[in-house]
Design an enzyme around this catalytic site. Structure first.
Site, PDB file in Angstrom:
ATOM      1  N   LYS A 114      33.124  98.122  81.538  1.00  0.00           N
ATOM      2  CA  LYS A 114      32.949  99.218  82.499  1.00  0.00           C
ATOM      3  C   LYS A 114      33.687 100.470  82.049  1.00  0.00           C
ATOM      4  O   LYS A 114      33.232 101.588  82.287  1.00  0.00           O
ATOM      5  CB  LYS A 114      33.480  98.801  83.881  1.00  0.00           C
ATOM      6  CG  LYS A 114      32.511  97.948  84.641  1.00  0.00           C
ATOM      7  CD  LYS A 114      32.126  98.615  85.952  1.00  0.00           C
ATOM      8  CE  LYS A 114      31.133  97.726  86.687  1.00  0.00           C
ATOM      9  NZ  LYS A 114      30.733  98.267  87.957  1.00  0.00           N
ATOM     10  N   LYS A 196      23.568  88.642  80.546  1.00  0.00           N
ATOM     11  CA  LYS A 196      23.523  87.653  81.629  1.00  0.00           C
ATOM     12  C   LYS A 196      22.745  88.171  82.843  1.00  0.00           C
ATOM     13  O   LYS A 196      22.712  89.376  83.099  1.00  0.00           O
ATOM     14  CB  LYS A 196      24.938  87.217  82.023  1.00  0.00           C
ATOM     15  CG  LYS A 196      25.719  88.244  82.794  1.00  0.00           C
ATOM     16  CD  LYS A 196      26.900  87.633  83.546  1.00  0.00           C
ATOM     17  CE  LYS A 196      27.444  88.731  84.438  1.00  0.00           C
ATOM     18  NZ  LYS A 196      28.423  88.417  85.384  1.00  0.00           N
ATOM     19  N   LYS A 199      23.225  90.448  89.526  1.00  0.00           N
ATOM     20  CA  LYS A 199      22.664  91.044  90.736  1.00  0.00           C
ATOM     21  C   LYS A 199      22.733  92.567  90.692  1.00  0.00           C
ATOM     22  O   LYS A 199      22.100  93.240  91.481  1.00  0.00           O
ATOM     23  CB  LYS A 199      23.382  90.508  91.968  1.00  0.00           C
ATOM     24  CG  LYS A 199      24.893  90.631  91.942  1.00  0.00           C
ATOM     25  CD  LYS A 199      25.483  89.769  93.064  1.00  0.00           C
ATOM     26  CE  LYS A 199      26.963  89.574  92.889  1.00  0.00           C
ATOM     27  NZ  LYS A 199      27.490  88.434  93.582  1.00  0.00           N
TER      28      LYS A 199
HETATM   29  P1  AMP Z   1      29.944  87.122  90.974  1.00  0.00           P
HETATM   30  O1  AMP Z   1      28.545  87.329  91.424  1.00  0.00           O
HETATM   31  O2  AMP Z   1      30.317  87.985  89.820  1.00  0.00           O
HETATM   32  O3  AMP Z   1      30.932  87.152  92.099  1.00  0.00           O
HETATM   33  O4  AMP Z   1      29.973  85.653  90.398  1.00  0.00           O
HETATM   34  C1  AMP Z   1      30.104  84.505  91.199  1.00  0.00           C
HETATM   35  C2  AMP Z   1      30.036  83.252  90.360  1.00  0.00           C
HETATM   36  O5  AMP Z   1      28.749  83.132  89.759  1.00  0.00           O
HETATM   37  C3  AMP Z   1      31.047  83.255  89.214  1.00  0.00           C
HETATM   38  O6  AMP Z   1      31.550  81.936  89.059  1.00  0.00           O
HETATM   39  C4  AMP Z   1      30.217  83.659  88.037  1.00  0.00           C
HETATM   40  O7  AMP Z   1      30.751  83.179  86.825  1.00  0.00           O
HETATM   41  C5  AMP Z   1      28.886  83.001  88.350  1.00  0.00           C
HETATM   42  N1  AMP Z   1      27.777  83.710  87.697  1.00  0.00           N
HETATM   43  C6  AMP Z   1      27.390  84.993  87.919  1.00  0.00           C
HETATM   44  N2  AMP Z   1      26.337  85.318  87.140  1.00  0.00           N
HETATM   45  C7  AMP Z   1      26.050  84.219  86.406  1.00  0.00           C
HETATM   46  C8  AMP Z   1      25.059  83.920  85.409  1.00  0.00           C
HETATM   47  N3  AMP Z   1      24.158  84.814  85.024  1.00  0.00           N
HETATM   48  N4  AMP Z   1      25.053  82.670  84.861  1.00  0.00           N
HETATM   49  C9  AMP Z   1      25.952  81.752  85.263  1.00  0.00           C
HETATM   50  N5  AMP Z   1      26.909  81.971  86.181  1.00  0.00           N
HETATM   51  C10 AMP Z   1      26.960  83.186  86.757  1.00  0.00           C
END
Ligand code: AMP
Ligand code: TRP
Length: 333
Positions: A114, A196, A199
């Site tokens: 970022k 990856k 969202k």
């Molecule tokens: P976040 O949406 O960043 O709060 O992520 C929440 C959880 O989802 C964390 O444990 C991330 O590592 C996991 N996560 C988010 N995106 C991915 C992805 N594309 N593949 C696998 N795990 C993910």
């Protein structure tokens, strides 16, 4: 009290949950719940490290709780709560901020990515966010943290801070281990399989959401970027196909080898439509249960209030110890 080992994990309510969140984290949480004492948090303090529309944030925080429950996490046996309801998180984060080195925080990949474009405009909260994450984990004397691959570096920092505090003062924190599943810990974007699934991606076709129609999911998977080799192989040269095999394997439990064998003579059309069907099958009960839960806000409120109460008791106990060791005069009331 029981002697089960402790799990802590959380998701930021900064956007709708994707198939990546589900396969990389939440599906594992549901599978681990019987064996461990689990704290599954909605980390709203983390979400505001970048600006959130207040109304949206409130709505999404509740929806995420409903998705945890809909994904099979049982509220009677697990503690689910809003991070901002347990003020010990922010309080311990301050103490941990004071033993975190700027150099170490600057090396966090998420920050570096970022900062590359606009370091001057990033919030100080975004910079110190890994210390808050460490506080989340360490407050509950957590043994295991199930997360996706992208959080491993933050977990390393949490371990480091636990060890630093323990050696500066005396044994206080359990040093947590990271848990990532062998398959599905990094689900890639459908349109850009080299980064990856996220969202926050601008292109809605890049991700499948847990809550969307079967039709939308099917369209997105069918439109996903693949290649012209026309072979279903789990290979780094075919990142799009590799990602779809990963998704199918995590959803069905079949090995990547079995999937390669099954689709040896099939075209991508058939393969993609089977992946879409399997994903929709997996998400269907979650989507249905989610709709029901969202009609019962009183129930959701009861879950997060009781969760906060349970979490508060454990978190306060750790914070009290920390404050004492640091040298703050104990409160007598
Ligand atoms: P976040 O949406 O960043 O709060 O992520 C929440 C959880 O989802 C964390 O444990 C991330 O590592 C996991 N996560 C988010 N995106 C991915 C992805 N594309 N593949 C696998 N795990 C993910
Ligand atoms: N930082 C994590 C993410 O972006 C979310 C998170 C905050 C978390 N606190 C946590 C995950 C504690 C596991 C444990 O995905």
């Amino acid at each position: 009290m029981n002697d089960k080992k402790v799990i802590f994990s959380g998701v930021k309510p900064s956007g709708d949950l994707t198939l990546g969140n589900y396969l990389g984290a939440i599906k594992n949480w549901a599978e681990l719940q019987d064996e461990y004492e689990c704290y599954y948090c909605i980390v709203d303090l983390h979400a505001v490290t970048v600006h959130q529309d207040p109304k949206e944030l409130r709505k999404r925080s509740l929806e995420i709780l409903a998705q945890y429950i809909a994904a099979g996490i049982n509220p009677d046996d697990n503690t689910m709560f809003m991070q901002s309801h347990v003020s010990a998180h922010a309080e311990l984060a301050w103490v941990l901020n004071c033993i975190s080195y700027m150099g170490q925080l600057k090396r966090m990949t998420q920050f570096k990515d970022k900062a590359r474009n606009n370091e001057e405009n990033l919030s100080a909260g975004f910079f110190t966010y890994p210390a808050l994450m460490a506080a989340d984990i360490l407050l509950y004397q957590t043994d295991l943290v199930p997360v996706g691959d992208d959080q491993k570096q933050h977990l390393e920092l949490a371990r480091d801070l636990a060890e630093r505090f323990n050696s500066k003062y005396s044994d206080t924190f359990v040093v947590p281990d990271v848990y990532t599943s062998k398959i599905g810990s990094r689900i890639m974007g459908l349109q850009n399989p080299n980064s990856k699934m996220s969202k926050s991606d601008d292109n809605k076709n890049d991700y499948v959401l847990i809550i969307e129609s079967d039709n939308e999911t099917e369209k997105k998977i069918k439109k996903s970027i693949t290649d012209s080799l026309n072979q279903v192989k789990f290979s780094d040269e075919q990142p799009g196909i590799k990602n779809l095999i990963t998704i199918l394997s995590k959803v069905t439990g079949d090995s990547t080898q079995d999937i390669e064998n099954k689709y040896e003579n099939a075209g991508y059309g058939k393969f993609k439509s089977d992946v879409a069907e399997a994903v929709n099958e997996e998400l269907k009960p979650i989507r249905q249960r989610f709709e029901e839960l969202m009609k019962n806000k009183d129930y959701l409120e009861q879950v997060y209030l009781e969760g906060a109460e349970r979490a508060e008791t454990v978190a306060r106990k750790t914070l009290r110890k920390v404050y004492k060791k640091v040298g703050f005069i104990p409160r007598k009331f």
